[in-house]
Write a protein that holds these residues in place. Structure first.
Motif, PDB file in Angstrom:
ATOM      1  N   GLU A 237       0.659  -1.047  -0.260  1.00 33.04           N
ATOM      2  CA  GLU A 237      -0.001   0.191   0.684  1.00 33.04           C
ATOM      3  C   GLU A 237       0.949   1.219  -0.233  1.00 33.04           C
ATOM      4  O   GLU A 237       0.476   2.313  -1.053  1.00 33.04           O
ATOM      5  CB  GLU A 237      -1.048   0.212   1.095  1.00 33.04           C
ATOM      6  N   LEU A 238       2.114   1.378   0.545  1.00 27.59           N
ATOM      7  CA  LEU A 238       2.482   2.635   0.737  1.00 27.59           C
ATOM      8  C   LEU A 238       3.278   2.659  -0.370  1.00 27.59           C
ATOM      9  O   LEU A 238       3.820   3.372  -0.381  1.00 27.59           O
ATOM     10  CB  LEU A 238       3.444   2.011   2.956  1.00 27.59           C
ATOM     11  N   TYR A 239       4.774   1.615  -0.978  1.00 26.55           N
ATOM     12  CA  TYR A 239       5.474   1.981  -1.719  1.00 26.55           C
ATOM     13  C   TYR A 239       5.272   1.291  -3.012  1.00 26.55           C
ATOM     14  O   TYR A 239       6.400   1.686  -3.771  1.00 26.55           O
ATOM     15  CB  TYR A 239       6.790   0.842  -1.513  1.00 26.55           C
ATOM     16  N   GLY A 240       4.174   0.750  -3.200  1.00 31.05           N
ATOM     17  CA  GLY A 240       3.584   0.450  -4.637  1.00 31.05           C
ATOM     18  C   GLY A 240       3.529  -1.578  -4.177  1.00 31.05           C
ATOM     19  O   GLY A 240       4.399  -1.891  -4.009  1.00 31.05           O
ATOM     20  N   GLU A 241       2.494  -1.733  -5.537  1.00 29.88           N
ATOM     21  CA  GLU A 241       2.706  -3.129  -5.803  1.00 29.88           C
ATOM     22  C   GLU A 241       3.838  -3.469  -6.202  1.00 29.88           C
ATOM     23  O   GLU A 241       5.183  -2.974  -7.378  1.00 29.88           O
ATOM     24  CB  GLU A 241       1.331  -3.804  -6.899  1.00 29.88           C
ATOM     25  N   GLY A 242       4.672  -4.878  -5.897  1.00 31.43           N
ATOM     26  CA  GLY A 242       6.082  -5.461  -6.882  1.00 31.43           C
ATOM     27  C   GLY A 242       7.054  -5.152  -5.768  1.00 31.43           C
ATOM     28  O   GLY A 242       7.781  -5.504  -6.037  1.00 31.43           O
ATOM     29  N   THR A 243       6.908  -4.113  -4.541  1.00 34.89           N
ATOM     30  CA  THR A 243       7.503  -3.747  -3.543  1.00 34.89           C
ATOM     31  C   THR A 243       8.123  -5.058  -2.970  1.00 34.89           C
ATOM     32  O   THR A 243       7.407  -5.927  -2.308  1.00 34.89           O
ATOM     33  CB  THR A 243       7.537  -2.981  -2.584  1.00 34.89           C
ATOM     34  N   LYS A 321      10.862   7.746   1.479  1.00 31.01           N
ATOM     35  CA  LYS A 321       9.811   7.734   0.417  1.00 31.01           C
ATOM     36  C   LYS A 321       9.770   9.704  -0.327  1.00 31.01           C
ATOM     37  O   LYS A 321       9.824   9.840  -2.467  1.00 31.01           O
ATOM     38  CB  LYS A 321       8.420   8.312   1.344  1.00 31.01           C
ATOM     39  N   TYR A 322      10.795  10.154   0.206  1.00 31.27           N
ATOM     40  CA  TYR A 322      11.089  11.613  -0.236  1.00 31.27           C
ATOM     41  C   TYR A 322      12.572  12.080  -0.872  1.00 31.27           C
ATOM     42  O   TYR A 322      13.235  12.810  -0.854  1.00 31.27           O
ATOM     43  CB  TYR A 322      10.633  12.633   0.520  1.00 31.27           C
ATOM     44  N   GLU A 323      13.241  10.899  -0.521  1.00 29.68           N
ATOM     45  CA  GLU A 323      14.665  10.875  -0.460  1.00 29.68           C
ATOM     46  C   GLU A 323      15.218  12.349  -0.504  1.00 29.68           C
ATOM     47  O   GLU A 323      16.259  12.980  -0.810  1.00 29.68           O
ATOM     48  CB  GLU A 323      15.114  10.683  -1.963  1.00 29.68           C
TER      49      GLU A 323
END
Length: 346
Positions: A237-243, A321-323
């Motif tokens: 949910e937070l970083y996207g599918e496939g993480t 998330k924001y580098e």
């Protein structure tokens, strides 16, 4: 000229001084009140007089300093009053208003809200507790032995040392878990966001205070598989599918077994970069099954109930998330930094 004569001369100058512009007020400040100004030079000269002179001269010198400061403040007040009067008399009331500049949410608040919303969808409630805690809720109930390094002054900000129950700034939000389990009955499914404190040197990678979100789920027949699936869903949910996710064995006093969870680096996609130190993986949280001793300490039957707990630093998640490479940016209130994030009405 003696120091006493100088004070009399400068006193007369201050009393006679007047200003009609900001430049003149600033000139007064530079002459009398800065480090290399007259007041400081008189205090430096005061150090060289005899002890007998100091008894009488000290009071006179302090009164002179107060006179100079009071005069400067009165000049500022008078100048500001004149400016307000000028603006009020010349302002065109038919002109449109200046409006309000919209603020922006702090990046830590944005990420905290996103994390909370994800766990709320999985049935977790939000629980909070005090930032000043006693030893029982911060350490003892969580299975920290007496000799554990976290109890040392080097790691904890102690507020008050009491025999058998020290008072300190909480070092984690796990203390909220203890309070929840003491005051209620299973099942528990909650997350605990909040600020915590560690006695660490401030640097680009560490701070003496930071923010955590911890989670707790206690019920009958809770397993490590439940923990893994919950955290896997959170990461997608937070970083996207496939993480990708991996668990590494670890140790925490309050969980057994324990693990640290890594995710594939969202910046380099696993190829290796400075954020993941070339490994392709970044640790984001610690987790494990709640130790039976912790359940028993909180009055819960460990033979009937089991549970899992996890905890993550919001700064670490926000960095990824924001580098953002320097933790200190989060607490410096630099408008140039904060304006880069989502604009909303506060």
């Amino acid at each position: 000229m003696s120091i006493h004569d100088k004070i009399q001369e400068y006193t007369a100058e201050i009393n006679a001084f007047s200003a009609s512009s900001a430049e003149e007020v600033e000139a007064f400040r530079l002459r009398f009140l800065v480090n290399k100004g007259i007041v400081r030079s008189l205090f430096d000269e005061f150090k060289t007089v005899s002890a007998d002179e100091k008894r009488t001269l000290g009071k006179v010198l302090n009164e002179f300093k107060q006179l100079a400061e009071s005069k400067h403040q009165s000049l500022l007040t008078k100048l500001e009053g004149a400016a307000d009067q000028h603006v009020g008399s010349s302002e065109d009331l038919t002109l449109p208003g200046r409006g309000f500049e919209l603020g922006s949410r702090h990046p830590l608040l944005l990420v905290r809200k996103e994390i909370v919303d994800i766990f709320k969808k999985m049935g977790f409630i939000v629980a909070e507790g005090p930032e000043i805690e006693d030893d029982w809720h911060n350490f003892s109930a969580l299975n920290f032995p007496e000799e554990h390094p976290a109890r040392d002054m080097q790691d904890t900000f102690f507020v008050e040392k009491k025999e058998g129950n020290d008072i300190a700034l909480r070092t984690h939000t796990s203390s909220v878990q203890v309070r929840m389990m003491e005051m209620g009955k299973p099942p528990f499914r909650a997350i605990m966001p909040g600020r915590v404190y560690r006695n660490e040197a401030i640097s680009a990678r560490a701070h003496c205070f930071f923010h955590q979100i911890e989670g707790l789920y206690v019920d009958e027949n809770v397993s490590f598989a439940d923990l893994k699936q919950t955290l896997y869903q959170f990461v997608q949910e937070l970083y996207g599918e496939g993480t990708k996710v991996r668990f590494r064995p670890s140790y925490f006093p309050f969980t057994e077994p324990s693990a640290e969870m890594d995710i594939s680096c969202s910046i380099c996609k696993g190829d290796g970069c400075a954020m993941c130190k070339g490994s392709g993986w970044v640790e984001i949280l610690g987790c494990g099954m709640v130790d039976p001793n912790v359940l028993e300490n909180c009055g819960i039957d460990s033979k009937k109930y089991s549970g899992f707990a996890f905890g993550m630093g919001i700064e670490r998640v926000t960095n990824l998330k924001y580098e953002i490479k320097d933790l200190r940016l989060f607490s410096e209130n630099d408008i140039r930094f904060l304006k880069q994030f989502e604009t909303e009405i506060i």
